[in-house]
Design an enzyme around this catalytic site. Structure first.
Site, PDB file in Angstrom:
ATOM      1  N   LYS A   1     -13.046   1.410  -1.483  1.00 42.93           N
ATOM      2  CA  LYS A   1     -13.978   1.676  -0.376  1.00 42.93           C
ATOM      3  C   LYS A   1     -15.197   2.428  -0.917  1.00 42.93           C
ATOM      4  O   LYS A   1     -16.341   2.117  -0.580  1.00 42.93           O
ATOM      5  CB  LYS A   1     -13.306   2.528   0.704  1.00 42.93           C
ATOM      6  CG  LYS A   1     -12.359   1.760   1.619  1.00 42.93           C
ATOM      7  CD  LYS A   1     -11.877   2.650   2.763  1.00 42.93           C
ATOM      8  CE  LYS A   1     -10.933   1.920   3.705  1.00 42.93           C
ATOM      9  NZ  LYS A   1     -10.496   2.700   4.840  1.00 42.93           N
TER      10      LYS A   1
ATOM     11  N   GLU B   1       0.827  -1.216   0.000  1.00 38.75           N
ATOM     12  CA  GLU B   1       0.000   0.000   0.000  1.00 38.75           C
ATOM     13  C   GLU B   1       0.855   1.257   0.000  1.00 38.75           C
ATOM     14  O   GLU B   1       0.455   2.284  -0.528  1.00 38.75           O
ATOM     15  CB  GLU B   1      -0.919   0.027   1.231  1.00 38.75           C
ATOM     16  CG  GLU B   1      -2.193  -0.750   1.010  1.00 38.75           C
ATOM     17  CD  GLU B   1      -3.217  -0.542   2.124  1.00 38.75           C
ATOM     18  OE1 GLU B   1      -2.986   0.259   3.045  1.00 38.75           O
ATOM     19  OE2 GLU B   1      -4.255  -1.213   2.067  1.00 38.75           O
TER      20      GLU B   1
ATOM     21  N   HIS C   1       8.769 -26.653   0.082  1.00 39.34           N
ATOM     22  CA  HIS C   1       8.083 -27.749  -0.603  1.00 39.34           C
ATOM     23  C   HIS C   1       6.889 -27.235  -1.387  1.00 39.34           C
ATOM     24  O   HIS C   1       5.954 -27.985  -1.667  1.00 39.34           O
ATOM     25  CB  HIS C   1       7.679 -28.811   0.421  1.00 39.34           C
ATOM     26  CG  HIS C   1       8.863 -29.271   1.219  1.00 39.34           C
ATOM     27  ND1 HIS C   1       9.705 -30.280   0.797  1.00 39.34           N
ATOM     28  CD2 HIS C   1       9.407 -28.787   2.379  1.00 39.34           C
ATOM     29  CE1 HIS C   1      10.688 -30.426   1.670  1.00 39.34           C
ATOM     30  NE2 HIS C   1      10.533 -29.525   2.647  1.00 39.34           N
TER      31      HIS C   1
HETATM   32  O1  PA5 Z   1      -3.149   1.564   5.895  1.00 37.59           O
HETATM   33  C1  PA5 Z   1      -4.276   1.988   5.736  1.00 37.59           C
HETATM   34  O2  PA5 Z   1      -4.550   3.190   5.888  1.00 37.59           O
HETATM   35  C2  PA5 Z   1      -5.441   1.077   5.368  1.00 37.59           C
HETATM   36  O3  PA5 Z   1      -5.043  -0.196   5.044  1.00 37.59           O
HETATM   37  C3  PA5 Z   1      -6.419   1.014   6.539  1.00 37.59           C
HETATM   38  O4  PA5 Z   1      -5.735   0.549   7.659  1.00 37.59           O
HETATM   39  C4  PA5 Z   1      -7.608   0.107   6.272  1.00 37.59           C
HETATM   40  O5  PA5 Z   1      -8.194   0.440   5.043  1.00 37.59           O
HETATM   41  C5  PA5 Z   1      -8.633   0.248   7.378  1.00 37.59           C
HETATM   42  O6  PA5 Z   1      -9.010   1.581   7.518  1.00 37.59           O
HETATM   43  P1  PA5 Z   1      -9.648   2.147   8.832  1.00 37.59           P
HETATM   44  O7  PA5 Z   1      -8.706   1.955   9.961  1.00 37.59           O
HETATM   45  O8  PA5 Z   1      -9.885   3.570   8.534  1.00 37.59           O
HETATM   46  O9  PA5 Z   1     -10.933   1.396   9.054  1.00 37.59           O
END
Ligand code: PA5
Length: 460
Positions: free
Chosen positions: A428, A285, A314
């Protein structure tokens, strides 16, 4: 704490100059990289990047220990409701530092439902007494569909069990002000911890969201933070050639230029398996971006893959050794395992077992790591090793912090924003639209139109 980065096998001296990096060139690049370091230090100093300073927050450690101490007797189960950065860190801490069979004999029993598969969620219910379960709802934004729906799912049972007192079994960790969880907390006396605004989801393991489940299950969170602080001293080194986070980032980004678009993390330790899962999100990400910071289209990123030694020898290693040379592998190695009983050959008439006699399983596991490392190196596949002296709270804290800072350096080297996630937001928003959330009607119509225009080919 003893964590070492051995990068010998990414160098041309080990894997040849077609795939390997030159030590002198790395040295010159590190010497010229002060601006990247200063840029990060500046963002740390001006409060843009809050994750750097989390391990220094002793007040938080005390608050969390006080809170978890005060509720431990009330609850015999804990359900962690969150997804992505709000869940992967806590899971990695739990599985690396607690027994794999923790729930069989320890309380509170710990559950981390980070998906909305209804059958999977439903399987938790027979194992908890809702009245004696703490539901920790974690969302930085406060509105993520999976987290919201899992909360609603358990609310049904909470209301049945506790009526209007349902809030007593809820704990929220969220943004200091914004989001739907804060709106709920404004209406009900629900205890809330905060994720600082300047800390992104995947960099938040050292906030309350990671510390609460850790402390509740008996992990020494002071040691965890101490490990991260000790690592901060190493990853803050101005001599970048001697800075493990910078070197990790530099090696990976240089390897990307040589077509190594896959970053395999392969712990030779079951305990560290979910650290590789946590890293997958962090690296993917943060670094998978369409545009650089000048708005130029770059479509950059390195796909993180998790593998487990020796199990995946394996399953995956054939591909890594002989398939496309498009990967850089990071081994996680453990110096000392807690249990090191030597094996005996209980079948003396089988001489082929003799080589195992007198050896421990840890010795075998580490030898297998060396063997895979050798096979990769002989086949000119770049690989490096992060060796932890042992798996305890201090070392895990140090390791996670090292990888966070390395990710931040990689973002600088790639000239991208490692701290946003527009691609995740896109998904989202599409979910909200398709599920009929208010305010997303236009988006819904757009998506449906696009879907209608798309030809469908299905084989039944
Ligand atoms: O790293 C990030 O910002 C995302 O992966 C969020 O952690 C994830 O989408 C969950 O979001 P939130 O904590 O707002 O529910």
């Amino acid at each position: 704490m003893d964590i070492r980065l051995d990068y010998s096998n990414v160098l041309d001296t080990s894997i040849g100059n077609e795939h390997g990096l030159n030590l002198q060139e790395l040295q010159s690049m590190a010497a010229a990289a002060a601006p990247y370091h200063e840029a990060l230090q500046q963002k740390r100093a001006d409060g843009t990047l809050g994750f750097f300073d989390l391990p220094h927050d002793e007040t938080l450690v005390n608050e969390v220990n006080k809170y978890t101490g005060s509720i431990r007797e009330r609850f015999d189960a804990y359900v962690h409701i969150g997804i992505g950065g709000s869940s992967l860190g806590p899971i990695a801490l739990h599985t690396s530092l607690n027994s794999a069979y923790y729930n069989m004999d320890r309380q509170p029993a710990m559950f981390f439902p980070d998906n909305v598969d209804p059958d999977w969620l439903d399987e938790i219910l027979p194992h908890i007494n809702v009245k004696k379960t703490l539901f920790h709802v974690v969302s930085k934004s406060g509105g993520t569909a999976e987290t919201a729906s899992t909360l609603l799912y358990f609310m049904e049972h909470l209301k049945k069990a506790l009526g209007e007192n349902f809030y007593r079994n809820l704990l929220f960790t969220t943004d200091p002000h914004a989001g739907l969880l804060n709106q709920i907390a404004n209406e009900n006396p629900i205890k809330c911890f905060r994720i600082p605004q300047n800390v992104g989801g995947r960099f938040s393991v050292f906030t309350a969201l990671g510390l609460i489940p850790a402390a509740l299950s008996g992990i020494d969170i002071a040691a965890l933070m101490r490990g991260a602080r000790k690592m901060d001293a190493l990853t803050g080194r101005e001599d970048l050639f001697d800075n493990p986070a910078f070197m990790y980032a530099l090696i990976h980004t240089e390897m990307m230029k040589r077509g190594k678009n896959i970053s395999v993390m392969m712990p030779y330790s079951n305990k560290l398996r979910d650290v590789a899962d946590w890293y997958r999100q962090l690296w993917a990400e943060s670094l998978g971006k369409r545009f650089d910071r000048n708005g130029k289209r770059v479509d950059v990123g390195q796909t993180p893959v998790k593998a487990l030694g020796a199990t995946d020898q394996h399953s995956q290693v054939q591909l890594y050794v002989e398939g496309p040379n498009d990967k850089i592998t990071t081994f996680l190695e453990v110096g000392h395992f807690k249990h090191n009983t030597p094996l005996e050959n209980h079948f003396p008439y089988i001489a082929d077992f003799d080589y195992l006699a007198g050896k421990s399983l840890g010795q075998l596991l580490n030898t297998e790591k060396s063997a895979t490392e050798l096979a990769l190196t002989n086949n000119r596949r770049p690989n490096l090793t992060l060796k932890l002296e042992k798996v305890d709270a201090e070392h895990v804290g140090g390791l996670l912090y090292l990888l966070e800072v390395a990710t931040a350096y990689a973002g600088e080297l790639l000239n991208i924003n490692a701290f946003d996630q527009p691609g995740v937001e896109e998904g989202k928003i599409a979910t909200y639209a398709l599920m009929g959330r208010k305010g997303y009607e236009k988006k819904k119509a757009e998506i449906e139109k696009a879907l209608q225009a798309r030809p469908v080919h299905v084989i039944k």
